[in-house]
Design a protein around this motif. Structure first.
Motif, PDB file in Angstrom:
ATOM      1  N   ASN A 248       0.829  -1.204   0.000  1.00 28.48           N
ATOM      2  CA  ASN A 248       0.000   0.000   0.000  1.00 28.48           C
ATOM      3  C   ASN A 248       0.863   1.253   0.000  1.00 28.48           C
ATOM      4  O   ASN A 248       0.568   2.224  -0.712  1.00 28.48           O
ATOM      5  N   GLU A 249       1.941   1.239   0.799  1.00 29.21           N
ATOM      6  CA  GLU A 249       2.815   2.412   0.793  1.00 29.21           C
ATOM      7  C   GLU A 249       3.506   2.562  -0.554  1.00 29.21           C
ATOM      8  O   GLU A 249       3.652   3.672  -1.065  1.00 29.21           O
ATOM      9  N   PHE A 250       3.933   1.436  -1.137  1.00 27.99           N
ATOM     10  CA  PHE A 250       4.563   1.497  -2.460  1.00 27.99           C
ATOM     11  C   PHE A 250       3.610   2.125  -3.473  1.00 27.99           C
ATOM     12  O   PHE A 250       4.010   3.010  -4.251  1.00 27.99           O
ATOM     13  N   SER A 251       2.354   1.738  -3.450  1.00 21.10           N
ATOM     14  CA  SER A 251       1.362   2.339  -4.345  1.00 21.10           C
ATOM     15  C   SER A 251       1.183   3.824  -4.041  1.00 21.10           C
ATOM     16  O   SER A 251       0.913   4.628  -4.951  1.00 21.10           O
ATOM     17  N   GLY A 252       1.358   4.192  -2.752  1.00 19.15           N
ATOM     18  CA  GLY A 252       1.217   5.594  -2.364  1.00 19.15           C
ATOM     19  C   GLY A 252       2.238   6.503  -3.006  1.00 19.15           C
ATOM     20  O   GLY A 252       1.986   7.708  -3.179  1.00 19.15           O
ATOM     21  N   ILE A 253       3.392   5.967  -3.356  1.00 24.14           N
ATOM     22  CA  ILE A 253       4.401   6.778  -4.051  1.00 24.14           C
ATOM     23  C   ILE A 253       3.818   7.305  -5.355  1.00 24.14           C
ATOM     24  O   ILE A 253       3.968   8.487  -5.703  1.00 24.14           O
ATOM     25  N   THR A 432      -0.544   5.685   9.259  1.00 24.54           N
ATOM     26  CA  THR A 432      -1.465   4.999   8.361  1.00 24.54           C
ATOM     27  C   THR A 432      -0.740   4.470   7.127  1.00 24.54           C
ATOM     28  O   THR A 432      -1.222   3.517   6.489  1.00 24.54           O
ATOM     29  N   GLY A 433       0.397   5.046   6.771  1.00 25.31           N
ATOM     30  CA  GLY A 433       1.125   4.649   5.567  1.00 25.31           C
ATOM     31  C   GLY A 433       2.504   4.117   5.852  1.00 25.31           C
ATOM     32  O   GLY A 433       3.443   4.398   5.099  1.00 25.31           O
ATOM     33  N   ASP A 434       2.672   3.360   6.929  1.00 24.94           N
ATOM     34  CA  ASP A 434       3.970   2.799   7.301  1.00 24.94           C
ATOM     35  C   ASP A 434       4.114   1.410   6.690  1.00 24.94           C
ATOM     36  O   ASP A 434       3.411   0.480   7.070  1.00 24.94           O
ATOM     37  N   GLY A 435       5.062   1.270   5.759  1.00 28.36           N
ATOM     38  CA  GLY A 435       5.270  -0.001   5.093  1.00 28.36           C
ATOM     39  C   GLY A 435       6.163  -0.957   5.844  1.00 28.36           C
ATOM     40  O   GLY A 435       6.381  -2.091   5.395  1.00 28.36           O
TER      41      GLY A 435
END
Length: 524
Positions: A248-253, A432-435
């Motif tokens: 999810n974090e990777f997609s957030g980039i 919330t966005g900690d990978g």
């Protein structure tokens, strides 16, 4: 005549009337511990083996202290910056200015290099740098080739044997439970109120949960930030939950890039975030079979994945990462090496990297209670990691293979349920966005500590240090000053979004912290 700074150090080094004599504070060796704020150092003798109370053998903890900027001090806060393997003294010196702001300036800040790190009972499996570099060079990723997993399992066999032969005398003395007891020994030696105030990041949350479970009556204030699941740390063949939000974090980039096209060179007209992400997955797959020449440097699958992983510690790196990815995708690689080095910080193994890897093996593998008897037993664990995260799943089998075959066990391992009523409630913080340590873990661990509260931080990156947020600053300073917990369900927003021109400006209390997060935490 003594300078003002010298007089300050002299005053800070003089024990107060209620201090115990075990810690004698004095000037630090500037080559070992430096800081842009005043800092002093001291030593404390603690038992080498807490399970042998009749033994006189001791271990010297080397401590560093940043004195409170507002005097008189309200007491001391102890820190652990993660890893396991991150040094305490050097990191405290580096982050001292920001941590003073985040703790209200009314407390002395103290850290030491935990057992197995720095100069504290250092753990090593090799006799020289060449052997250490060879060991590091074998840390390939599970998906890097069709023979990689077999190599990792066999390398794990070799590493476990080398480490046992080299450090079997000390390999059982560096576990987390002993470091928890070291924290209490420091508290007792400070001569304050006998209570522990503690802020732990990443693996430091496992240490914090351990000490809070072992000594709940000694907890005055405690923040566990970027929460690792301690149940899996000790009792699972791999840390599966850690990577449950990585994709999810990777997609957030890419969604953040598309939202700021003027500031993210990877953004292309009419391209969606999903399309950009897929183009990067295609690039990763291509590089596996066809590495890219960047001058005299070869960018291969392992290196590109390492760059991506490091960039996910903090959005500070996202502009450099997306610039590099754009260069690679368009074939315009002039300047690509510089972009890669901005994230990696250099090429080739360093003494810091070698020691960190030795520490991770020595501490985590000795704490872990699960062993695997064969490669066939290893494969289902790897498959579960792969199913947990596409971006991180093949990063962690290396340490899994080593720990599965480890030949040493920590002399003491906490085997409780991480359920306790601490003297005063614990504050958990999760992004919330900690990978690396998902918000889920913060809630899972908090559920075992009565009256504890989880503060959600709506931002990307590892721990609250990665997210500039005035709201977080206000919450944590109120907690340190008054013990005030946020209301249940409190969510702090980031001050600025990723790819913002104002992200991490020096007016912010976080300053340049994010430049160093990858070096500090280094999970494997």
């Amino acid at each position: 005549m003594a300078s003002i700074l010298q007089l300050f150090f002299l005053a800070a080094a003089t024990p107060s009337s209620n201090s115990k004599p075990e810690i004698q504070w004095g000037a630090c060796n500037a080559t070992e511990v430096g800081s842009s704020v005043p800092i002093v150092c001291g030593n404390l003798e603690v038992p080498l083996d807490y399970t042998e109370p009749s033994s006189n053998a001791t271990l010297t903890l080397q401590l560093a202290r940043v004195p409170a900027s507002s005097q008189p001090s309200k007491g001391s806060i102890l820190f652990n910056f993660g890893g396991p393997g991150a040094t305490g003294r050097g990191t405290l010196g580096l982050l001292g200015p920001a941590l003073l702001a985040l703790t209200s300036g009314h407390y002395d800040l103290i850290a030491f290099d935990p057992r197995g790190t720095g100069n504290t009972l250092p753990f090593s499996c090799t006799d020289n740098d060449i052997e250490g570099d060879t060991m590091l060079s074998e840390l390939i990723l599970g998906n890097s080739s069709d023979v990689a997993l077999g190599r990792l399992w066999t390398r794990g066999t070799i590493n476990a044997e080398l480490c046992f032969q080299k450090s079997k005398a000390t390999g059982s003395l560096i576990g987390t439970a002993f470091v928890a007891r070291d924290l209490i020994s420091v508290v007792d030696a400070l001569g304050e109120d006998g209570m522990l105030r503690y802020w732990g990041f990443s693996y430091g949350t496992t240490l914090g949960a351990t000490v809070a479970s072992m000594f709940p009556e000694k907890i005055d204030r405690m923040i566990l930030d970027g929460v690792q699941n301690p149940h899996q740390y000790y009792n699972s063949p791999a840390d599966f939950e850690e990577w449950s939000f990585s994709d999810n974090e990777f997609s957030g980039i890419f969604s953040s890039c598309v939202a700021a096209p003027d500031l993210c060179s990877l953004a292309r007209e009419n391209s969606t975030a999903a399309e950009l992400e897929q183009s990067v997955w295609d690039l990763i797959d291509t590089v596996k079979y066809h590495p890219i020449a960047l001058g005299s440097f070869m960018l291969d699958y392992n290196t590109l994945k390492a760059i991506i992983v490091l960039s996910m510690y903090t959005t500070f790196y996202w502009p450099a990462l997306t610039t590099l990815l754009d260069m690679l995708l368009t074939g315009n690689t002039q300047g690509a090496l510089a972009a890669a080095l901005e994230i990696l910080g250099g090429l080739g193994p360093t003494e810091e990297a070698r020691q960190m890897f030795m520490s991770v093996m020595g501490i985590h593998c000795a704490d872990r209670t699960v062993r695997l008897s064969s490669f066939d037993d290893f494969l289902p664990v790897v498959n579960k990691l792969y199913n947990t995260s596409k971006i991180f799943g093949d990063v962690t089998p290396e340490i899994t293979a080593i720990c599965a075959q480890w030949k040493m066990k920590a002399q003491e391992i906490y085997d409780g349920d991480f359920k306790a009523k601490t003297k005063k409630p614990v504050l958990f913080i999760g992004n919330t966005g900690d990978g690396f340590t998902p918000l889920t873990s913060a809630y899972n661990v908090s559920s075992g500590f009565k009256d504890s509260v989880v503060l959600e931080v709506n931002g990307y990156g590892h721990s609250s240090l990665a997210v500039p947020s005035t709201c977080v600053l206000n919450v944590v300073t109120a907690y340190w000053l008054n013990g005030t917990l946020p209301e249940l369900g409190t969510i702090c927003q980031a001050d600025t979004p990723p790819f913002s021109n104002t992200t991490l400006t020096k007016r912010n209390a976080w300053g340049d912290i994010s430049r160093h997060l990858g070096k500090i935490f280094q999970p494997i």
